[in-house]
Structures are given as structure tokens and as C-alpha cells.
Design a protein around this motif. Structure first.
Motif, PDB file in Angstrom:
ATOM      1  N   ASP A   1      20.706 -86.440 -30.430  1.00 13.05           N
ATOM      2  CA  ASP A   1      19.431 -85.777 -30.604  1.00 13.05           C
ATOM      3  C   ASP A   1      19.039 -84.987 -29.341  1.00 13.05           C
ATOM      4  OD1 ASP A   1      16.861 -85.212 -31.901  1.00 13.05           O
ATOM      5  OD2 ASP A   1      16.054 -86.656 -30.459  1.00 13.05           O
ATOM      6  N   LEU A   2      19.240 -85.575 -28.159  1.00 12.82           N
ATOM      7  CA  LEU A   2      18.854 -84.879 -26.926  1.00 12.82           C
ATOM      8  C   LEU A   2      19.716 -83.641 -26.680  1.00 12.82           C
ATOM      9  CD1 LEU A   2      18.102 -87.881 -24.546  1.00 12.82           C
ATOM     10  CD2 LEU A   2      16.489 -86.491 -25.846  1.00 12.82           C
ATOM     11  N   LEU A   3      21.000 -83.724 -27.005  1.00 12.76           N
ATOM     12  CA  LEU A   3      21.849 -82.541 -26.852  1.00 12.76           C
ATOM     13  C   LEU A   3      21.394 -81.430 -27.792  1.00 12.76           C
ATOM     14  CD1 LEU A   3      25.425 -84.093 -26.486  1.00 12.76           C
ATOM     15  CD2 LEU A   3      23.968 -83.136 -24.690  1.00 12.76           C
ATOM     16  N   MET A   4      20.994 -81.782 -28.993  1.00 12.29           N
ATOM     17  CA  MET A   4      20.499 -80.784 -29.954  1.00 12.29           C
ATOM     18  C   MET A   4      19.206 -80.146 -29.442  1.00 12.29           C
ATOM     19  SD  MET A   4      22.846 -80.765 -32.149  1.00 12.29           S
ATOM     20  CE  MET A   4      22.280 -79.953 -33.601  1.00 12.29           C
ATOM     21  N   ARG A   5      18.355 -80.924 -28.825  1.00 17.16           N
ATOM     22  CA  ARG A   5      17.110 -80.387 -28.274  1.00 17.16           C
ATOM     23  C   ARG A   5      17.397 -79.472 -27.083  1.00 17.16           C
ATOM     24  NH1 ARG A   5      13.252 -85.391 -27.552  1.00 17.16           N
ATOM     25  NH2 ARG A   5      11.915 -83.801 -26.624  1.00 17.16           N
ATOM     26  N   LEU A   6      18.407 -79.815 -26.290  1.00 18.66           N
ATOM     27  CA  LEU A   6      18.791 -78.920 -25.183  1.00 18.66           C
ATOM     28  C   LEU A   6      19.329 -77.604 -25.739  1.00 18.66           C
ATOM     29  CD1 LEU A   6      20.438 -81.487 -22.762  1.00 18.66           C
ATOM     30  CD2 LEU A   6      18.372 -80.135 -22.303  1.00 18.66           C
ATOM     31  N   LYS A   7      20.130 -77.673 -26.767  1.00 14.99           N
ATOM     32  CA  LYS A   7      20.670 -76.452 -27.386  1.00 14.99           C
ATOM     33  C   LYS A   7      19.539 -75.600 -27.963  1.00 14.99           C
ATOM     34  CE  LYS A   7      23.797 -73.607 -28.859  1.00 14.99           C
ATOM     35  NZ  LYS A   7      24.373 -72.655 -27.922  1.00 14.99           N
ATOM     36  N   ALA A   8      18.529 -76.235 -28.551  1.00 16.54           N
ATOM     37  CA  ALA A   8      17.394 -75.486 -29.101  1.00 16.54           C
ATOM     38  C   ALA A   8      16.609 -74.788 -27.990  1.00 16.54           C
ATOM     39  CB  ALA A   8      16.484 -76.421 -29.898  1.00 16.54           C
ATOM     40  N   ARG A   9      16.473 -75.425 -26.847  1.00 17.43           N
ATOM     41  CA  ARG A   9      15.720 -74.840 -25.720  1.00 17.43           C
ATOM     42  C   ARG A   9      16.504 -73.753 -25.006  1.00 17.43           C
ATOM     43  NH1 ARG A   9      12.319 -73.340 -22.157  1.00 17.43           N
ATOM     44  NH2 ARG A   9      12.264 -74.133 -20.044  1.00 17.43           N
ATOM     45  N   PHE A  10      17.809 -73.980 -24.840  1.00 16.42           N
ATOM     46  CA  PHE A  10      18.665 -73.062 -24.085  1.00 16.42           C
ATOM     47  C   PHE A  10      19.699 -72.442 -25.021  1.00 16.42           C
ATOM     48  CE2 PHE A  10      17.476 -76.539 -21.158  1.00 16.42           C
ATOM     49  CZ  PHE A  10      16.756 -75.814 -20.216  1.00 16.42           C
ATOM     50  N   PRO A  11      19.526 -71.184 -25.422  1.00 15.88           N
ATOM     51  CA  PRO A  11      20.477 -70.565 -26.348  1.00 15.88           C
ATOM     52  C   PRO A  11      21.922 -70.591 -25.849  1.00 15.88           C
ATOM     53  CG  PRO A  11      18.533 -69.182 -26.064  1.00 15.88           C
ATOM     54  CD  PRO A  11      18.421 -70.305 -25.076  1.00 15.88           C
ATOM     55  N   ASP A  12      22.113 -70.538 -24.530  1.00 16.29           N
ATOM     56  CA  ASP A  12      23.468 -70.525 -23.972  1.00 16.29           C
ATOM     57  C   ASP A  12      23.959 -71.905 -23.555  1.00 16.29           C
ATOM     58  OD1 ASP A  12      23.741 -67.775 -24.308  1.00 16.29           O
ATOM     59  OD2 ASP A  12      22.841 -67.347 -22.361  1.00 16.29           O
ATOM     60  N   PHE A  13      23.336 -72.961 -24.049  1.00 21.73           N
ATOM     61  CA  PHE A  13      23.729 -74.307 -23.669  1.00 21.73           C
ATOM     62  C   PHE A  13      25.164 -74.605 -24.071  1.00 21.73           C
ATOM     63  CE2 PHE A  13      23.972 -78.935 -24.521  1.00 21.73           C
ATOM     64  CZ  PHE A  13      23.715 -79.391 -23.242  1.00 21.73           C
ATOM     65  N   LYS A  14      25.926 -75.153 -23.137  1.00 19.99           N
ATOM     66  CA  LYS A  14      27.288 -75.634 -23.365  1.00 19.99           C
ATOM     67  C   LYS A  14      27.417 -76.944 -22.612  1.00 19.99           C
ATOM     68  CE  LYS A  14      29.538 -71.107 -23.145  1.00 19.99           C
ATOM     69  NZ  LYS A  14      30.582 -70.367 -22.402  1.00 19.99           N
ATOM     70  N   VAL A  15      28.317 -77.786 -23.087  1.00 19.99           N
ATOM     71  CA  VAL A  15      28.519 -79.064 -22.402  1.00 19.99           C
ATOM     72  C   VAL A  15      29.970 -79.515 -22.564  1.00 19.99           C
ATOM     73  CG1 VAL A  15      27.747 -80.436 -24.395  1.00 19.99           C
ATOM     74  CG2 VAL A  15      27.594 -81.411 -22.094  1.00 19.99           C
ATOM     75  N   THR A  16      30.508 -80.052 -21.491  1.00 22.45           N
ATOM     76  CA  THR A  16      31.805 -80.717 -21.531  1.00 22.45           C
ATOM     77  C   THR A  16      31.524 -82.208 -21.620  1.00 22.45           C
ATOM     78  OG1 THR A  16      32.820 -79.002 -20.146  1.00 22.45           O
ATOM     79  CG2 THR A  16      33.981 -81.122 -20.310  1.00 22.45           C
ATOM     80  N   LEU A  17      31.942 -82.810 -22.712  1.00 24.61           N
ATOM     81  CA  LEU A  17      31.770 -84.247 -22.891  1.00 24.61           C
ATOM     82  C   LEU A  17      33.098 -84.939 -22.561  1.00 24.61           C
ATOM     83  CD1 LEU A  17      29.800 -84.421 -26.277  1.00 24.61           C
ATOM     84  CD2 LEU A  17      28.884 -84.522 -23.941  1.00 24.61           C
ATOM     85  N   TRP A  18      33.089 -85.704 -21.495  1.00 27.70           N
ATOM     86  CA  TRP A  18      34.270 -86.493 -21.139  1.00 27.70           C
ATOM     87  C   TRP A  18      34.261 -87.718 -22.043  1.00 27.70           C
ATOM     88  CZ3 TRP A  18      37.644 -83.892 -18.601  1.00 27.70           C
ATOM     89  CH2 TRP A  18      37.227 -82.852 -17.765  1.00 27.70           C
ATOM     90  N   THR A  19      35.220 -87.773 -22.941  1.00 25.16           N
ATOM     91  CA  THR A  19      35.195 -88.789 -23.982  1.00 25.16           C
ATOM     92  C   THR A  19      36.343 -89.782 -23.843  1.00 25.16           C
ATOM     93  OG1 THR A  19      36.460 -87.401 -25.485  1.00 25.16           O
ATOM     94  CG2 THR A  19      34.076 -87.232 -25.617  1.00 25.16           C
ATOM     95  N   VAL A  20      36.100 -90.961 -24.350  1.00 23.85           N
ATOM     96  CA  VAL A  20      37.088 -92.032 -24.370  1.00 23.85           C
ATOM     97  C   VAL A  20      37.697 -92.010 -25.771  1.00 23.85           C
ATOM     98  CG1 VAL A  20      37.436 -94.511 -24.129  1.00 23.85           C
ATOM     99  CG2 VAL A  20      35.712 -93.331 -22.710  1.00 23.85           C
ATOM    100  N   PRO A  21      38.974 -91.640 -25.892  1.00 21.37           N
ATOM    101  CA  PRO A  21      39.568 -91.458 -27.222  1.00 21.37           C
ATOM    102  C   PRO A  21      39.407 -92.646 -28.172  1.00 21.37           C
ATOM    103  CG  PRO A  21      40.986 -90.487 -25.585  1.00 21.37           C
ATOM    104  CD  PRO A  21      39.897 -91.212 -24.826  1.00 21.37           C
TER     105      PRO A  21
END
Length: 186
Positions: A1-21
Motif C-alpha cells: 500500500d505504501l509503495l502504491m501511495r508513493l507511486k501516486a505522489r511521484f509520477p516518476d517513482f521507481k524502486v529496486t526491491l532486494w528480494t529473498v527468492p
């Protein structure tokens, strides 16, 4: 939800998610596939204590090979707990992957390897209003300044969760430019 809200606020929002497979469920991967503003990088395999230090050549070739076959992942590696394996680093360099490494451990990075140091790389400012990668900086963002953000999606045992960083991020101008960590190596 917070990532979606960041994307809504910042049109150019991008994120690298370091994930555990092994933690990445099919539902999570299916969801990520629908967003071109999220890239995944490998953050160990199980995120267990000392896992990377204990990998032998067969382990790291098998694990990175499985990730390389998945188009959702970039060819980047962030070791859990800054764990180190000399053979793994040499292999990742050979196959063209980049890594993140703690600035205090720069001496263990093979010469010529693509590496991103959280809180470092200030010379890699590319433009105006940029947030990317990792680091714990939480200062006022000025023109031509790069702010590196390192946050965790979970809250357990960390002081830089997304929920903690979220109110600070929301204070930045809407024209803030975001980059994937992988874009530093293009």
C-alpha cells in the motif's frame, strides 16, 4: 500500500526491491510483473545467517542461474547482512552482475566489478531531484543532490522500514526523479 501511495505522489517513482527468492510467492511475482516501476534484485536465497559465506561454487551457480532465468530480476546481488564469499563475487563479476557492498568493505570487491556502495557514489549524480538505491540519508533534498534510500519492507529488527521512511519521502517535491539501482550501470 505504501509503495502504491508513493507511486501516486511521484509520477516518476521507481524502486529496486532486494528480494529473498524463497520468500517470493507466485502471487507476489505475478503482482510485480504488472508494474514497470519495480525491479527485483537477489538478496541471498533464504536470508539466513551466514548463508552466503557457506555457499560453494555449485550453490551460487545454481541459485544465480535460477534468478537469471527470471525476467523480473535484474542481474544484481545484495548480500544479506553484508555477508561475503570471495568465489561468489568473482563469479558474479565474470557473468556481468553488479553488487551492492557496504562502503567499509570496499577492499573485498574484485577490481573492475560493478558495485554500488550505499551512502556513496555521490559523483554519480545524473540530474535533478533524484532518489535511488540505498543509504540512510534523511536530509533536505537540494537541486543536483542525490539522496539514497535504504528501506526494508518489514518492520522486525530494523529502524528503516518503508513505514518509517514514508512520511519523510512524502515531503519531497513531486518532480523528484527516481532511479533503479541497475540504472547506475547502464
Amino acid at each position: 500500500d505504501l509503495l502504491m501511495r508513493l507511486k501516486a505522489r511521484f509520477p516518476d517513482f521507481k524502486v529496486t526491491l532486494w528480494t529473498v527468492p524463497v520468500w517470493s510467492t507466485p502471487a507476489f511475482l505475478k503482482l510485480v510483473k504488472t508494474f514497470d516501476w519495480i525491479e527485483l534484485g537477489m538478496h541471498g536465497w533464504e536470508h539466513s545467517a551466514d548463508e552466503v559465506q557457506n555457499w560453494d561454487e555449485l550453490n551460487f551457480k545454481s541459485k544465480t542461474g535460477q534468478i537469471a532465468e527470471n525476467p523480473l530480476y535484474v542481474k544484481g546481488f545484495h548480500s544479506p547482512g553484508w555477508g561475503y564469499n570471495e568465489g561468489l563475487y568473482r563469479y558474479l563479476k565474470e557473468i556481468g552482475w553488479f553488487i551492492t557492498e557496504h562502503p567499509n568493505f570496499s577492499n573485498r570487491v574484485p577490481e573492475g566489478m560493478k558495485v554500488y556502495y550505499p551512502g556513496g557514489n555521490a559523483e554519480q549524480t545524473i540530474g535533478k531531484w533524484q532518489l535511488y538505491g540505498e543509504g540512510h540519508a534523511q536530509e533536505e533534498l537540494r537541486e543536483e543532490q542525490v539522496l539514497r534510500i535504504h528501506g526494508h519492507t518489514g518492520e522486525k529488527g530494523v529502524t528503516n522500514s518503508i513505514s518509517y521512511l514514508f512520511p519523510q519521502l512524502m515531503k519531497y517535491p513531486e518532480d523528484t526523479r527516481f532511479l533503479f539501482v541497475s540504472e547506475l550501470f547502464i
